[in-house]
Design a protein around this motif. Structure first.
Motif, short mmCIF file in Angstrom:
data_model
loop_
_atom_site.label_atom_id
_atom_site.label_comp_id
_atom_site.label_asym_id
_atom_site.label_seq_id
_atom_site.Cartn_x
_atom_site.Cartn_y
_atom_site.Cartn_z
N ILE A 185 -12.57 -4.80 -13.98
CA ILE A 185 -12.39 -4.45 -12.57
C ILE A 185 -11.20 -5.24 -12.03
O ILE A 185 -10.87 -6.32 -12.51
CB ILE A 185 -13.66 -4.75 -11.74
N LYS A 186 -10.53 -4.68 -11.01
CA LYS A 186 -9.37 -5.33 -10.40
C LYS A 186 -9.73 -6.07 -9.13
O LYS A 186 -8.99 -6.96 -8.70
CB LYS A 186 -8.30 -4.28 -10.08
N ALA A 187 -10.86 -5.69 -8.52
CA ALA A 187 -11.29 -6.34 -7.28
C ALA A 187 -12.80 -6.52 -7.34
O ALA A 187 -13.52 -5.65 -7.86
CB ALA A 187 -10.90 -5.50 -6.06
N PHE A 221 0.83 0.41 -12.47
CA PHE A 221 2.11 -0.29 -12.38
C PHE A 221 3.21 0.59 -11.79
O PHE A 221 3.72 0.33 -10.68
CB PHE A 221 2.51 -0.80 -13.77
N ILE A 222 3.58 1.65 -12.48
CA ILE A 222 4.65 2.53 -12.00
C ILE A 222 4.20 3.28 -10.74
O ILE A 222 4.95 3.41 -9.77
CB ILE A 222 5.06 3.54 -13.09
N THR A 223 2.96 3.77 -10.75
CA THR A 223 2.48 4.57 -9.62
C THR A 223 2.53 3.78 -8.32
O THR A 223 3.04 4.25 -7.30
CB THR A 223 1.05 5.05 -9.88
N ASN A 224 1.99 2.56 -8.32
CA ASN A 224 1.94 1.78 -7.09
C ASN A 224 3.31 1.29 -6.66
O ASN A 224 3.63 1.29 -5.46
CB ASN A 224 0.98 0.60 -7.26
N LEU A 225 4.14 0.86 -7.62
CA LEU A 225 5.48 0.43 -7.24
C LEU A 225 6.30 1.59 -6.70
O LEU A 225 7.02 1.43 -5.70
CB LEU A 225 6.19 -0.20 -8.45
N ALA A 226 6.21 2.76 -7.33
CA ALA A 226 6.95 3.92 -6.84
C ALA A 226 6.46 4.33 -5.45
O ALA A 226 7.26 4.67 -4.57
CB ALA A 226 6.80 5.09 -7.82
N ALA A 227 5.14 4.29 -5.23
CA ALA A 227 4.60 4.64 -3.92
C ALA A 227 5.09 3.68 -2.85
O ALA A 227 5.45 4.08 -1.74
CB ALA A 227 3.07 4.64 -3.98
N PRO A 284 -4.29 -12.80 2.45
CA PRO A 284 -5.17 -12.26 3.51
C PRO A 284 -5.01 -10.76 3.72
O PRO A 284 -5.99 -10.05 3.91
CB PRO A 284 -4.74 -13.06 4.75
N ALA A 285 -3.76 -10.29 3.66
CA ALA A 285 -3.54 -8.84 3.82
C ALA A 285 -4.17 -8.06 2.68
O ALA A 285 -4.75 -6.99 2.89
CB ALA A 285 -2.04 -8.55 3.91
N LEU A 286 -4.07 -8.59 1.46
CA LEU A 286 -4.66 -7.92 0.31
C LEU A 286 -6.19 -7.91 0.41
O LEU A 286 -6.83 -6.94 -0.01
CB LEU A 286 -4.22 -8.60 -0.98
N ALA A 335 -8.31 2.43 -3.14
CA ALA A 335 -7.38 2.10 -4.23
C ALA A 335 -6.19 1.34 -3.64
O ALA A 335 -5.12 1.92 -3.45
CB ALA A 335 -6.92 3.36 -4.95
N PRO A 336 -6.35 0.05 -3.34
CA PRO A 336 -5.24 -0.71 -2.78
C PRO A 336 -4.10 -0.82 -3.78
O PRO A 336 -4.34 -0.86 -5.00
CB PRO A 336 -5.86 -2.08 -2.49
N PRO A 337 -2.85 -0.86 -3.32
CA PRO A 337 -1.71 -0.93 -4.25
C PRO A 337 -1.65 -2.24 -5.00
O PRO A 337 -1.04 -2.31 -6.07
CB PRO A 337 -0.50 -0.77 -3.32
N LEU A 338 -2.28 -3.28 -4.47
CA LEU A 338 -2.29 -4.58 -5.12
C LEU A 338 -3.55 -5.31 -4.70
O LEU A 338 -3.97 -5.24 -3.54
CB LEU A 338 -1.05 -5.39 -4.72
#
Length: 535
Positions: free
Chosen positions: A87-89, A167-173, A254-256, A265-268
């Protein structure tokens, strides 16, 4: 070989299943939900990069943290297990529950089901750091596997790229969303992105090769570059300019945390932020040894293929130009830029001359637009059919922009009333124009005037300059030209309004590449200021 894939419905799991099928193995996907359930024998996530077609597989719904007997039953009859659970979060379950307790339950279930072979997927650069819960849980999960008594192999991928990746999806977005990119820790952390296809091939190679038992392999790409270099490469592939803004990790956290709570689905995430702060790298020699070749590179062509259809983050772009098709429209307009060297001065002289000949502002502007509109349509060669095609959202955009512009204009007017009352005094002269014609006649004439000004000063000036020199230069050129055309039309306060509003309307024209939103905004704003509630 029948292989159970724990967490197999995810991004990497689909690639692993496809690779197993391609080599004649039978994957059994274990997942908590039906997020990527298989249907009628189709492999989820097939793509041109895997080269795998339809196959036969089994999708089993089972929770590693649920009833142990159900997990044992799901593993029975399998020859090996791949653990991709991660999991990421920490939402719904903790990192320890997913990465440590989940690994413990899976190892015990393997023993109970008579499955000895286990490939455990961790992360490159993993270490035991109490200040980094994600990394610490991954490290402890590895220790569980090592102490399990099973025939284990551990693979540690770096940042993974591929169709539908993070990686690519979130950075491109994010790059399509805005021209400013907040780089954690200045973007100095080193990354070695690795292809999802290579990760899948490495996992399956570890399964098939008995000599990998008891060994740990990094799976990383051939290039080790800082984050800011990867961001610039992705921006270059997208044809976008980007300004990197160093952002200390403590300020981003804090923002994250808020995004983790509010966005599905947060970008980071904070876990990913920690890894970007420290870097995610590994030993390339281990990857070569496992794959038997050099891993795939993340070049511009690969990025273009992966990011081509990625929309801006949250579906909203703060950029004036974010996509290739938008740049193509502006490129078509760029050919008209040299003609503006003649068109703009003549248009300004026309308006100035008419103003000198007649004191009737309505007659002056009507005649000017009756001349300038056909001159622009016939003489500049812009793609008018595209630019004048209406859309429903254009009307909504224009109406919303008019509300925003009126509010901003009111704030500016209050400031000028307080700081420069002599500048605002001539407003009474401008408001007197409203009495020169009855409203029933003035409103249709205003349609012609605002429509003509949007066509001439926004589309005919802003778009060619934007296509030739860049979007913001187009906005600025349009605002300056619009202001020059008003130098002898009214008092200095009109020049301020012409530049400020002209800049806003040019922004709308470049942003939408359409006549309609700017026209709706311009007309509604004029009506509100002249006949509604003047400043």
């Amino acid at each position: 070989m029948r292989v159970a894939i724990a967490g197999g419905s995810g991004f990497v799991g689909r690639h692993v299943a496809a690779r197993l099928l391609a080599l004649g193995h039978e994957p059994r996907v274990l997942a908590r939900g039906r997020r990527a359930a298989w249907s009628k024998g189709q492999v989820p996530g097939n793509s041109p990069e895997t080269g795998v077609g339809a196959g036969v597989g089994i999708d089993v719904r089972v929770d590693l943290n649920g009833e142990p007997a159900a997990l044992v039953a799901a593993l029975r009859g399998c020859d090996a297990v791949v653990n991709l659970v991660g999991i990421k979060a920490a939402r719904g379950q903790s990192f320890a529950a997913a990465h440590v307790e989940g690994a413990e339950r899976l190892a015990m279930a393997c023993t109970a089901a008579g499955v000895q072979r286990l490939v455990h997927v961790s992360v490159a650069g993993v270490h035991d750091d109490p200040a980094a819960p994600y990394q610490a849980s991954k490290w402890r999960g590895e220790q569980v596997v090592i102490d399990s008594g099973l025939a284990w192999t551990i693979v540690r991928p770096g940042v993974i790229f591929g169709a539908g990746d993070d990686f690519i999806t979130n950075l491109a977005a994010m790059l399509r969303h805005a021209a400013v990119f907040p780089a954690p820790a200045g973007g100095r952390a080193l990354l070695q992105p690795v292809s999802a296809v290579d990760v899948a091939e490495g996992i399956v190679a570890a399964l098939e090769r008995p000599e990998t038992i008891g060994m740990t392999f990094d799976l990383v790409g051939p290039e080790r570059l800082p984050l800011h270099a990867w961001v610039l490469r992705i921006a270059a592939a997208l044809g976008l300019r980007v300004w990197l803004l160093p952002a200390p990790a403590p300020l981003l956290a804090p923002a994250l945390a808020v995004m983790e709570r509010l966005l599905p689905a947060p970008p980071l995430t904070r876990a990913q932020l920690g890894m970007l702060r420290d870097g995610i790298v590994g030993e390339l020699a281990q990857t070569r040894a496992l794959l038997g070749r050099e891993p795939r590179a993340l070049d511009l062509a690969q990025i273009d293929r992966l990011a081509r259809d990625v929309p801006p983050w949250l579906g909203v772009s703060l950029r004036l130009v974010a996509h290739t098709d938008e740049r193509q429209i502006l490129a078509k307009c760029a050919a008209a830029a040299p003609r503006l060297l003649l068109f703009v001065p003549l248009a300004a002289l026309l308006i100035t001359g008419l103003r000198a000949l007649t004191g009737d502002i309505w007659r002056c502007m009507t005649i000017a637009n009756l001349i300038l509109i056909p001159a622009a349509l016939l003489g500049l060669g812009l793609p008018w059919r595209t630019l004048l095609r209406p859309r429903r959202w254009h009307l909504l955009f224009g109406a919303g922009a008019a509300l925003v512009l009126y509010a901003l204009g009111w704030l500016v007017a209050q400031v000028l009333h307080a700081l420069a009352p002599e500048l605002m005094a001539p407003l009474t002269e401008l408001y007197a124009w409203a009495t020169l014609l009855p409203a029933a006649l003035a409103l249709p004439v205003l349609l012609l005037v605002t429509g003509g000004e949007e066509l001439v000063w926004r589309l005919a000036v802003a778009l060619p300059v934007a296509g030739r020199f860049g979007p913001w230069w187009g906005c600025l050129a349009s605002a300056v030209a619009f202001t020059l055309a008003h130098l002898y039309v009214g008092p200095p306060v009109l020049w301020v309004a012409a530049f400020g509003c002209g800049l806003a309307w040019a922004w709308i024209a470049v942003k939408t590449r359409s006549w309609w939103p700017g026209f709706v905004c311009h007309y509604l704003w004029d009506v509100a200021v002249i006949y509604g509630k003047p400043y």
